[in-house]
Design an enzyme around this catalytic site. Structure first.
Site, PDB file in Angstrom:
ATOM      1  N   THR A  86      64.103   4.301  16.715  1.00  8.13           N
ATOM      2  CA  THR A  86      62.985   5.079  17.257  1.00  8.13           C
ATOM      3  C   THR A  86      63.525   6.456  17.636  1.00  8.13           C
ATOM      4  OG1 THR A  86      63.418   4.049  19.416  1.00  8.13           O
ATOM      5  CG2 THR A  86      61.621   3.124  18.121  1.00  8.13           C
ATOM      6  N   GLU A 151      66.233  -3.968  24.945  1.00  6.17           N
ATOM      7  CA  GLU A 151      67.675  -4.227  24.872  1.00  6.17           C
ATOM      8  C   GLU A 151      68.443  -3.199  25.700  1.00  6.17           C
ATOM      9  OE1 GLU A 151      69.489  -6.773  23.312  1.00  6.17           O
ATOM     10  OE2 GLU A 151      70.937  -5.742  24.592  1.00  6.17           O
ATOM     11  N   PHE A 152      69.469  -3.681  26.411  1.00  6.45           N
ATOM     12  CA  PHE A 152      70.236  -2.792  27.299  1.00  6.45           C
ATOM     13  C   PHE A 152      71.699  -2.677  26.891  1.00  6.45           C
ATOM     14  CE2 PHE A 152      66.684  -4.625  29.544  1.00  6.45           C
ATOM     15  CZ  PHE A 152      66.085  -3.526  30.122  1.00  6.45           C
ATOM     16  N   ALA A 256      82.024  13.625  36.181  1.00  8.40           N
ATOM     17  CA  ALA A 256      81.586  14.944  35.727  1.00  8.40           C
ATOM     18  C   ALA A 256      82.315  15.266  34.423  1.00  8.40           C
ATOM     19  CB  ALA A 256      81.905  15.982  36.790  1.00  8.40           C
ATOM     20  N   CYS A 264      70.783   7.296  22.184  1.00  5.74           N
ATOM     21  CA  CYS A 264      69.793   6.745  23.124  1.00  5.74           C
ATOM     22  C   CYS A 264      69.388   7.708  24.247  1.00  5.74           C
ATOM     23  CB  CYS A 264      70.306   5.437  23.710  1.00  5.74           C
ATOM     24  SG  CYS A 264      70.304   4.105  22.503  1.00  5.74           S
ATOM     25  N   ARG A 334      75.749  10.480  16.817  1.00  8.34           N
ATOM     26  CA  ARG A 334      74.399  11.010  16.994  1.00  8.34           C
ATOM     27  C   ARG A 334      74.359  11.823  18.290  1.00  8.34           C
ATOM     28  NH1 ARG A 334      70.953   5.529  16.153  1.00  8.34           N
ATOM     29  NH2 ARG A 334      72.738   4.684  17.273  1.00  8.34           N
TER      30      ARG A 334
HETATM   31  N1  LIG Z   1      72.401   1.689  19.835  1.00  6.56           N
HETATM   32  C1  LIG Z   1      72.261   1.272  21.074  1.00  6.56           C
HETATM   33  O1  LIG Z   1      73.217   1.267  21.873  1.00  6.56           O
HETATM   34  C2  LIG Z   1      70.926   0.788  21.591  1.00  6.56           C
HETATM   35  C3  LIG Z   1      70.872   0.114  22.832  1.00  6.56           C
HETATM   36  C4  LIG Z   1      69.637  -0.307  23.306  1.00  6.56           C
HETATM   37  C5  LIG Z   1      68.479  -0.025  22.588  1.00  6.56           C
HETATM   38  N2  LIG Z   1      68.561   0.662  21.401  1.00  6.56           N
HETATM   39  C6  LIG Z   1      67.329   0.933  20.672  1.00  6.56           C
HETATM   40  O2  LIG Z   1      67.322   0.076  19.534  1.00  6.56           O
HETATM   41  C7  LIG Z   1      66.659   0.707  18.445  1.00  6.56           C
HETATM   42  C8  LIG Z   1      67.595   0.743  17.254  1.00  6.56           C
HETATM   43  O3  LIG Z   1      68.708   1.551  17.590  1.00  6.56           O
HETATM   44  P1  LIG Z   1      70.030   1.587  16.705  1.00  6.56           P
HETATM   45  O4  LIG Z   1      71.020   2.378  17.464  1.00  6.56           O
HETATM   46  O5  LIG Z   1      70.370   0.215  16.269  1.00  6.56           O
HETATM   47  O6  LIG Z   1      69.487   2.430  15.442  1.00  6.56           O
HETATM   48  P2  LIG Z   1      70.086   2.456  13.964  1.00  6.56           P
HETATM   49  O7  LIG Z   1      69.523   3.677  13.340  1.00  6.56           O
HETATM   50  O8  LIG Z   1      71.563   2.247  14.021  1.00  6.56           O
HETATM   51  O9  LIG Z   1      69.463   1.150  13.270  1.00  6.56           O
HETATM   52  C9  LIG Z   1      68.149   1.024  12.829  1.00  6.56           C
HETATM   53  C10 LIG Z   1      68.197   0.264  11.490  1.00  6.56           C
HETATM   54  O10 LIG Z   1      66.882  -0.102  11.101  1.00  6.56           O
HETATM   55  C11 LIG Z   1      66.764   0.070   9.687  1.00  6.56           C
HETATM   56  N3  LIG Z   1      65.348   0.175   9.355  1.00  6.56           N
HETATM   57  C12 LIG Z   1      64.508   1.224   9.541  1.00  6.56           C
HETATM   58  N4  LIG Z   1      63.271   0.915   9.137  1.00  6.56           N
HETATM   59  C13 LIG Z   1      63.308  -0.372   8.706  1.00  6.56           C
HETATM   60  C14 LIG Z   1      62.331  -1.271   8.193  1.00  6.56           C
HETATM   61  N5  LIG Z   1      61.049  -0.908   8.071  1.00  6.56           N
HETATM   62  N6  LIG Z   1      62.736  -2.511   7.846  1.00  6.56           N
HETATM   63  C15 LIG Z   1      64.010  -2.906   7.980  1.00  6.56           C
HETATM   64  N7  LIG Z   1      64.985  -2.094   8.463  1.00  6.56           N
HETATM   65  C16 LIG Z   1      64.631  -0.848   8.828  1.00  6.56           C
HETATM   66  C17 LIG Z   1      67.560   1.330   9.434  1.00  6.56           C
HETATM   67  O11 LIG Z   1      67.919   1.472   8.071  1.00  6.56           O
HETATM   68  C18 LIG Z   1      68.771   1.115  10.363  1.00  6.56           C
HETATM   69  O12 LIG Z   1      69.805   0.422   9.723  1.00  6.56           O
HETATM   70  C19 LIG Z   1      66.239   2.073  18.965  1.00  6.56           C
HETATM   71  O13 LIG Z   1      64.941   1.998  19.451  1.00  6.56           O
HETATM   72  C20 LIG Z   1      67.206   2.322  20.103  1.00  6.56           C
HETATM   73  O14 LIG Z   1      66.702   3.232  21.044  1.00  6.56           O
HETATM   74  C21 LIG Z   1      69.760   1.048  20.881  1.00  6.56           C
END
Ligand SMILES: NC(=O)c1ccc[n+]([C@@H]2O[C@H](COP(=O)([O-])OP(=O)(O)OC[C@H]3O[C@@H](n4cnc5c(N)ncnc54)[C@H](O)[C@@H]3O)[C@@H](O)[C@H]2O)c1
Length: 433
Positions: A86, A151-152, A256, A264, A334
Site C-alpha cells: 500500500t 501486522e506490526f 537522535a 512504512c 525504500r
Molecule cells: N515491510 C514491513 O515491515 C511491514 C510491516 C507491517 C506492515 N506492512 C504493510 O504490509 C503491506 C505489504 O508491505 P511489504 O513491505 O511486504 O510490501 P512489498 O512491496 O515488499 O510486498 C508486496 C508484494 O505484493 C505483491 N503484489 C502486489 N499486488 C498483488 C496482487 N494483486 N496479487 C498478488 N501479489 C501482489 C507485490 O508484487 C509484492 O511482492 C503494506 O501495506 C505495508 O505497509 C509492512
C-alpha cells in the site's frame, strides 16, 4: 488449517512461512514471476534473518507452496490473508490502494464457497468497510467475510515478531466467524499468553496507523530536541539516556540522528494525515506534518554537515557513505535516508562511494550513478569524510586506526550516533554528529 497469503513481499513471504511453521498448509500468491520462482525454490528475494531457513524447510515439507494463480487460490482454502503493498500515491500523501483492490477483484469472483478475507496490509481507516461492500456486491450468492488483522512486524526481526508478537489485533464486523478462525490460526501464539485485541475494523486499522505515527513522533521529537542541542551546545545523547530512564518515556526510539525512512513509517504517517483530512479531522493530526518536516530536515542537515567538514563545498570532495539500507539487518532501501543523503551530496558535486553489507543490489538499482565499493574499507579509500548512515554492527566495530590508514582526512560523521566517540577521537579522528 489451509490458508492463502496474497502478496509475497517482506510481510507476505514472512507471514506465509511463519504460518507453515505453525503447522498450517499455506499457498502464497505473488504476481511477480521472478519472485515466485525464487520463493518456490526456497530462496528469499530480500534479506531477512532467519527467513531463508524457514522458507526452505516448508517448501521442502510441502506445507508451503507458491503460485500466481488466483484460480488455484480460490480452490485451495477458505481463509485468505491480503498482504500486498500500500505505497504512497505518486504526487500525493494518500495511500495507493490499487493492489488491495486488485487482489479482491481477482479473488472474489473465483470463490467457490463462503470465505474469510483477513487484511494484513496497512490501510487507511474505512478500507475494510469499503472492501466488505465491494465483496458483497461481487458475490451476493455466498458469505464472504472481511476482517482486518494488521501486522506490526519489524524488518530484521520479522520471523520472531510474527511467531512471537507483542499482541494480535483483529477488527471484525458483527455476526461473522472471523474471531474463531483467527483464534484457531494463531492458537500456538495465543497459548503463549499473547494478548488478542478484538475490536471493530476501523479501530483495528487505526491501531496500526496510530502505532506507526507514535513511533515516528518519538523519533522526530528527539531529533527536534537535537536541533535545540545543536544551538545550545548540549549533548542529545545524555538527554536521551536521562529521559529514557523514566518508565513513562522509555529509551527505545529515542536515538537522535538521521531519522526514519523505509517502506512504512514515512508513507504511513502521510497516508494517516491524508485520511484524517478526508474525514474532516485534519487538525487532530496536523502535528504529523511537523513530524515529517523534522525528519526530512535531518537529511538536509546531514548534507550541510558534510559540506561544512569538506571545507564549505562538496564539489570535488570524496565522501564515503557507510550504510544504505533504511535500517540495519535489512536490505530495504525504500525511502532510505542514507541513500537520499548520498544522492543529494552527489548532486552538489561530491564523489560518493557507498557500501552496505546487504543492500548493495537494491541501492544500485535505484541509484545507479553512485559509486559502490566491495567493503567498508574500500569505500573509505582517499575519503575526505566518512559518514555512518546506517548503524550496522560491522560499522560500529570498525577499527578507527585501520580506517584512518586509507582515508585522505580523518573526519567521521556519525549520522546514527552509534560509534564509540572516545575511541575514534583517540585515534585522531574529528568526530561530528
Ligand atoms: N515491510 C514491513 O515491515 C511491514 C510491516 C507491517 C506492515 N506492512 C504493510 O504490509 C503491506 C505489504 O508491505 P511489504 O513491505 O511486504 O510490501 P512489498 O512491496 O515488499 O510486498 C508486496 C508484494 O505484493 C505483491 N503484489 C502486489 N499486488 C498483488 C496482487 N494483486 N496479487 C498478488 N501479489 C501482489 C507485490 O508484487 C509484492 O511482492 C503494506 O501495506 C505495508 O505497509 C509492512
Amino acid at each position: 488449517m489451509r490458508m492463502v497469503v496474497i502478496g509475497l513481499g517482506y510481510l507476505g513471504a514472512t507471514h506465509a512461512a511463519c504460518m507453515a511453521e505453525l503447522g498450517h498448509d499455506v499457498l502464497g500468491i505473488e504476481i511477480i514471476a521472478e519472485k515466485r520462482e525464487l520463493l518456490a525454490k526456497g530462496e528469499v528475494p530480500f534479506y531477512e534473518p532467519g527467513l531463508p531457513e524457514l522458507l526452505e524447510r516448508h517448501i521442502q515439507t510441502g506445507k508451503l507452496a507458491v503460485s500466481g494463480s488466483y484460480q488455484e487460490a480460490a480452490e485451495f482454502a477458505d481463509v485468505f490473508f491480503i498482504a500486498v503493498g500500500t505505497p504512497q500515491k505518486k504526487g500525493e500523501y494518500s495511500a495507493d490502494l490499487r493492489y488491495v483492490d486488485a487482489a479482491i477483484d481477482e479473488l472474489v469472483p473465483l470463490l467457490k464457497r463462503d470465505a474469510l478475507i483477513l487484511g494484513k496490509s496497512t490501510v487507511p481507516v474505512g478500507t475494510a468497510q469499503r472492501l466488505a461492500e465491494r465483496v458483497a456486491e461481487l458475490r451476493p450468492d455466498i458469505q464472504v467475510e472481511v476482517a482486518w488483522n494488521p501486522e506490526f512486524l519489524r524488518e530484521g526481526f520479522a520471523v520472531k515478531d510474527t511467531l512471537h508478537p507483542d499482541r494480535l489485533v483483529l477488527g471484525v464486523f458483527s455476526g461473522g466467524t472471523a474471531e474463531q478462525v483467527v483464534r484457531d490460526v494463531y492458537e500456538a501464539i495465543l497459548n503463549e499468553g499473547t494478548p488478542l485485541i478484538v475490536t471493530d475494523p476501523p479501530s483495528s486499522e487505526l491501531v496500526k496507523t496510530s502505532a506507526n505515527a507514535f513511533l515516528a513522533t518519538k523519533i522526530s521529537f528527539i531529533n527536534a530536541i537535537a536541533e535545540v542541542c545543536d544551538a545550545a551546545g548540549a549533548d542529545i545523547k545524555a538527554i536521551a539516556d536521562a529521559i529514557g530512564y523514566d518508565a513513562r518515556i522509555g529509551r527505545k526510539f529515542l536515538n537522535a540522528g538521521l531519522g526514519f525512512g523505509g517502506g512504512c513509517l514515512p508513507k504511513d504517517i502521510r497516508a494517516f494525515m491524508a485520511r484524517a483530512g478526508e474525514l474532516g479531522a485534519a487538525e487532530a493530526l496536523s502535528f504529523l506534518r511537523e513530524v515529517d518536516n523534522v525528519n526530512m530536515r535531518r537529511r538536509t542537515r546531514m548534507v550541510e554537515l558534510a559540506r561544512e567538514v569538506c571545507g564549505g563545498s562538496l564539489l570535488g570532495s570524496r565522501v564515503a557513505v557507510l550504510g544504505s539500507a533504511f535500517k540495519p539487518e535489512s536490505d530495504d532501501v525504500r525511502d532510505s535516508p542514507a541513500l537520499n543523503v548520498a544522492g543529494q551530496m552527489q548532486l552538489q558535486g561530491a564523489s560518493v562511494t557507498v557500501y552496505d553489507p546487504k543492500a548493495m543490489e537494491n541501492s544500485r538499482r535505484i541509484f545507479p550513478t553512485l559509486d559502490y565499493a566491495a567493503s567498508a574499507l574500500e569505500a573509505c579509500v582517499d575519503a575526505d569524510a566518512v559518514m555512518i548512515l546506517t548503524e550496522w554492527n560491522e560499522f560500529i566495530s570498525l577499527d578507527p586506526a585501520r580506517v584512518a590508514a586509507v582515508t585522505r582526512k580523518n573526519v567521521v560523521i556519525d549520522g546514527r550516533m552509534c560509534l564509540n566517540q572516545t575511541e575514534w577521537v583517540r585515534h585522531g579522528w574529528v568526530y561530528r554528529v
